[in-house]
Design a protein around this motif. Structure first.
Motif, PDB file in Angstrom:
ATOM      1  N   LEU A  63       0.827  -1.207   0.000  1.00 57.47           N
ATOM      2  CA  LEU A  63       0.000   0.000   0.000  1.00 57.47           C
ATOM      3  C   LEU A  63       0.869   1.268   0.000  1.00 57.47           C
ATOM      4  CD1 LEU A  63      -3.070   0.218   0.155  1.00 57.47           C
ATOM      5  CD2 LEU A  63      -2.837   0.500   2.618  1.00 57.47           C
ATOM      6  N   PRO A  64       0.706   2.134  -1.023  1.00 56.25           N
ATOM      7  CA  PRO A  64       1.566   3.327  -1.089  1.00 56.25           C
ATOM      8  C   PRO A  64       1.476   4.204   0.165  1.00 56.25           C
ATOM      9  CG  PRO A  64       0.326   3.056  -3.135  1.00 56.25           C
ATOM     10  CD  PRO A  64      -0.191   2.024  -2.186  1.00 56.25           C
ATOM     11  N   GLU A  65       0.275   4.352   0.737  1.00 50.34           N
ATOM     12  CA  GLU A  65       0.134   5.217   1.928  1.00 50.34           C
ATOM     13  C   GLU A  65       1.001   4.711   3.084  1.00 50.34           C
ATOM     14  OE1 GLU A  65      -2.246   4.205  -0.164  1.00 50.34           O
ATOM     15  OE2 GLU A  65      -4.197   4.959   0.445  1.00 50.34           O
ATOM     16  N   LEU A  66       1.005   3.394   3.269  1.00 57.01           N
ATOM     17  CA  LEU A  66       1.790   2.846   4.381  1.00 57.01           C
ATOM     18  C   LEU A  66       3.289   2.935   4.087  1.00 57.01           C
ATOM     19  CD1 LEU A  66       1.706   1.498   7.153  1.00 57.01           C
ATOM     20  CD2 LEU A  66       1.781  -0.713   6.003  1.00 57.01           C
ATOM     21  N   ARG A  67       3.652   2.703   2.830  1.00 56.67           N
ATOM     22  CA  ARG A  67       5.073   2.811   2.460  1.00 56.67           C
ATOM     23  C   ARG A  67       5.545   4.250   2.628  1.00 56.67           C
ATOM     24  NH1 ARG A  67       3.932   0.986  -3.044  1.00 56.67           N
ATOM     25  NH2 ARG A  67       6.034   1.639  -3.566  1.00 56.67           N
ATOM     26  N   ALA A  68       4.630   5.211   2.388  1.00 56.41           N
ATOM     27  CA  ALA A  68       5.003   6.620   2.570  1.00 56.41           C
ATOM     28  C   ALA A  68       5.257   6.927   4.056  1.00 56.41           C
ATOM     29  CB  ALA A  68       3.912   7.533   2.017  1.00 56.41           C
ATOM     30  N   ILE A  69       4.404   6.381   4.919  1.00 56.48           N
ATOM     31  CA  ILE A  69       4.572   6.615   6.366  1.00 56.48           C
ATOM     32  C   ILE A  69       5.901   6.013   6.841  1.00 56.48           C
ATOM     33  CG2 ILE A  69       3.700   5.963   8.651  1.00 56.48           C
ATOM     34  CD1 ILE A  69       0.852   6.130   7.520  1.00 56.48           C
ATOM     35  N   MET A  70       6.129   4.767   6.483  1.00 60.71           N
ATOM     36  CA  MET A  70       7.351   4.098   6.937  1.00 60.71           C
ATOM     37  C   MET A  70       8.566   4.728   6.259  1.00 60.71           C
ATOM     38  SD  MET A  70       7.721   1.946   9.225  1.00 60.71           S
ATOM     39  CE  MET A  70       8.944   0.866   9.910  1.00 60.71           C
ATOM     40  N   GLY A  71       8.388   5.111   4.993  1.00 56.76           N
ATOM     41  CA  GLY A  71       9.485   5.743   4.257  1.00 56.76           C
ATOM     42  C   GLY A  71       9.920   7.044   4.918  1.00 56.76           C
ATOM     43  N   GLU A  72       8.952   7.791   5.413  1.00 59.28           N
ATOM     44  CA  GLU A  72       9.288   9.043   6.105  1.00 59.28           C
ATOM     45  C   GLU A  72      10.124   8.744   7.359  1.00 59.28           C
ATOM     46  OE1 GLU A  72       5.886  11.598   6.634  1.00 59.28           O
ATOM     47  OE2 GLU A  72       6.903  12.707   8.247  1.00 59.28           O
TER      48      GLU A  72
ATOM     49  N   ASP B 290       8.865   4.967  -3.528  1.00 55.13           N
ATOM     50  CA  ASP B 290       9.049   4.002  -4.626  1.00 55.13           C
ATOM     51  C   ASP B 290      10.293   3.130  -4.436  1.00 55.13           C
ATOM     52  OD1 ASP B 290      10.825   5.999  -5.050  1.00 55.13           O
ATOM     53  OD2 ASP B 290      10.257   6.409  -7.133  1.00 55.13           O
ATOM     54  N   GLN B 291      11.076   3.411  -3.389  1.00 56.65           N
ATOM     55  CA  GLN B 291      12.222   2.540  -3.100  1.00 56.65           C
ATOM     56  C   GLN B 291      11.991   1.702  -1.841  1.00 56.65           C
ATOM     57  OE1 GLN B 291      15.138   5.983  -4.439  1.00 56.65           O
ATOM     58  NE2 GLN B 291      16.309   4.309  -3.533  1.00 56.65           N
ATOM     59  N   LEU B 292      10.727   1.643  -1.383  1.00 50.46           N
ATOM     60  CA  LEU B 292      10.406   0.867  -0.183  1.00 50.46           C
ATOM     61  C   LEU B 292       9.164   0.021  -0.459  1.00 50.46           C
ATOM     62  CD1 LEU B 292      11.218   0.538   2.865  1.00 50.46           C
ATOM     63  CD2 LEU B 292       9.421   2.209   3.361  1.00 50.46           C
ATOM     64  N   LEU B 293       9.307  -1.291  -0.359  1.00 48.97           N
ATOM     65  CA  LEU B 293       8.192  -2.200  -0.624  1.00 48.97           C
ATOM     66  C   LEU B 293       7.667  -2.767   0.699  1.00 48.97           C
ATOM     67  CD1 LEU B 293       9.821  -4.260  -3.551  1.00 48.97           C
ATOM     68  CD2 LEU B 293       8.540  -2.094  -3.688  1.00 48.97           C
TER      69      LEU B 293
ATOM     70  N   GLY C 239       2.258  -7.950  11.679  1.00 50.41           N
ATOM     71  CA  GLY C 239       2.436  -6.567  11.253  1.00 50.41           C
ATOM     72  C   GLY C 239       2.765  -6.501   9.773  1.00 50.41           C
ATOM     73  N   VAL C 240       3.719  -5.633   9.451  1.00 52.66           N
ATOM     74  CA  VAL C 240       4.113  -5.456   8.051  1.00 52.66           C
ATOM     75  C   VAL C 240       5.643  -5.448   7.970  1.00 52.66           C
ATOM     76  CG1 VAL C 240       3.918  -4.010   5.992  1.00 52.66           C
ATOM     77  CG2 VAL C 240       2.049  -4.043   7.662  1.00 52.66           C
TER      78      VAL C 240
ATOM     79  N   ASN D 217      -4.448  -5.720   5.844  1.00 55.54           N
ATOM     80  CA  ASN D 217      -3.649  -5.541   7.064  1.00 55.54           C
ATOM     81  C   ASN D 217      -2.849  -4.250   6.975  1.00 55.54           C
ATOM     82  OD1 ASN D 217      -2.463  -6.230   9.576  1.00 55.54           O
ATOM     83  ND2 ASN D 217      -0.645  -6.967   8.482  1.00 55.54           N
ATOM     84  N   GLN D 218      -2.372  -3.955   5.775  1.00 53.64           N
ATOM     85  CA  GLN D 218      -1.613  -2.711   5.599  1.00 53.64           C
ATOM     86  C   GLN D 218      -2.531  -1.500   5.780  1.00 53.64           C
ATOM     87  OE1 GLN D 218       0.831  -2.949   2.068  1.00 53.64           O
ATOM     88  NE2 GLN D 218       1.746  -4.876   2.716  1.00 53.64           N
TER      89      GLN D 218
END
Ligand code: PMP
Length: 414
Positions: free
Chosen positions: A66-75, A82-85, A254-255, A283-284
């Motif tokens: 999920l892009p929203e979750l990757r954005a949160i964790m990426g921050e 786009d470099q975090l899956l 979790g994720v 779950n994400q």
């Protein structure tokens, strides 16, 4: 002649007579910590199954997570979305998969499958995380232990090993609040690791940032931009970053995240897509709804800290009272562990004595490749899971066992 003090023998006999049954072996979140995320059990809730783009998350697809979750964790990790899956529910399977793919097919810009490399090896700073070592052992990757020095990584040894031995294809790192020492790498150490010349062009650093948000102080250690530093040093593909919410929300439920250079990400995506049609995006979504944003994760981790800090303080206080001057230990600023140096030749015996008294601690040698602690001195302490009373009783009992084992050893040496 050294005698074993009668006081200590009596104290140990009393300890055994108490018939304790305490398990201090693994760094699991306590039930109270897990309760902090209970609201997630009702999320995303009836009728809530679309992401911000309107995609129906109940179906297959969305292989990157999920892009929203990757954005949160990426921050939080300092990694572009786009470099975090977000691929799995935990991170260890991602580490395992990366190494399997490296062995079977080779990594981007490499010289072929690592299985063709005679004596393919990894450097393992020690003490380290036993499950990293278990992955290497399971896959036949030889491990070379490099002990931490008093000040941090032994960079001289690491540099000289990787510069001269092309069979060394990678190394493990837990860059923040490491398991079990609590040590966080400095910017200078990270710069050295990403810049150092390596005999193998496809050298990889398994950057397991499992404790990136798990602070225990008001003055958190920084998340270092390893991907940016590696790119600046001309080795963009060297680090592969891993993280998870196992000790943020639910351990195992979790994720798990993996981050890296565009080339590494394309390579991982390709391998993972042969394995699955897509991750558990509901779950994400549950995690997105629960956190809201990166600040929500930080606020949530402050609640974990409030529960964990007294546990760590209790252990440190007992160690100070009982072992000052005869052993040494780490004082972590985050993470889940304290590493006790009980003295040469003491750990196995102390842990066995503790077991006799009903106190289980992590096996001697576990923080070392092949379970081999050459000094037999390291004991990993995991303060999180037991109740405060159990923890106090367990650590106090363990201290009695360490003292007794030290005296036995001194007596035997005469
Ligand atoms: N890495 C480290 C350094 C850990 O200490 C742990 C948990 N003990 C893990 C990874 C496990 O992470 P996960 O649950 O995401 O597989």
């Amino acid at each position: 002649m050294t005698h074993i003090s009668t006081d200590l023998t009596t104290a140990y006999a009393e300890l055994v007579a108490r018939g304790l049954s305490l398990d201090l072996t693994r760094g699991k979140p306590s039930p109270s910590q897990l309760d902090l995320s209970n609201a997630m059990l009702g999320l995303p809730g009836d009728g809530d199954y679309r992401d911000a783009a309107g995609t129906d998350l109940r179906n297959y697809g969305g292989p990157d997570g999920l892009p929203e979750l990757r954005a949160i964790m990426g921050e939080l990790l300092g990694i572009p979305t786009d470099q975090l899956l977000a691929l799995d529910t935990t991170s260890l399977p991602l580490m395992h998969e990366v190494l399997v793919a490296a062995l079977l097919t080779g990594v981007p810009h490499g010289d072929g499958p690592w299985r063709n490399v005679e004596g393919v090896s990894f450097l393992c700073p020690v003490p380290g995380y036993d499950r990293h070592f278990a992955i290497c052992e399971a896959l036949g990757i030889r491990m070379i232990a490099v002990p931490f020095t008093d000040t941090g990584l032994d960079l001289d040894t690491i540099r000289s090993l990787v510069a001269n031995d092309p069979s060394i294809r990678g190394m493990w790192t837990v860059p923040m609040y490491s398991n079990p020492t609590g040590y966080s790498l400095t910017v200078e150490e990270v710069e050295a690791l990403v810049a150092m010349p390596t005999a193998a062009d496809d050298f990889r650093i398994m950057w397991d940032n499992a404790y990136a948000v798990h602070h225990l102080t008001d003055d958190p250690d920084p998340v270092i931009d390893v991907l940016g530093l590696a790119a600046a040093a001309g080795h963009p593909d060297r680090p592969i970053v891993f993280a998870s919410t196992s000790k943020v929300t639910f351990a195992g439920g979790g994720v798990g995240f993996v981050g890296g250079s565009p080339a590494n990400i394309a390579w991982i995506r390709k391998h993972w897509s042969a394995r699955t049609i897509g991750p558990d995006k509901l779950n994400q979504l549950r995690h997105v709804r629960f956190f809201g944003d990166a600040a929500g994760v930080v606020a949530h981790m402050a609640k974990h800290r409030a529960l964990l800090e007294p546990q760590f303080e209790a252990v440190l206080q007992i160690l100070e009272e009982r072992l000052r001057g005869v052993a040494s230990w780490t004082r972590p600023r985050g993470g889940y562990f304290i590493s006790l140096d009980a003295g040469d030749g003491v750990a196995t015996r102390a842990i066995a004595l503790a077991k006799e008294a009903g106190i289980l601690v992590t096996a001697a040698g576990a923080p070392f490749p092949y379970g081999d602690d050459p000094r037999d001195s390291t004991i990993r302490l995991a303060p999180s899971f037991p109740s405060l009373d159990e923890l106090r009783a367990g650590i106090d009992g363990l201290c009695t066992c360490v003292l007794l084992a030290q005296q036995e050893r001194a007596a035997a040496a005469e």
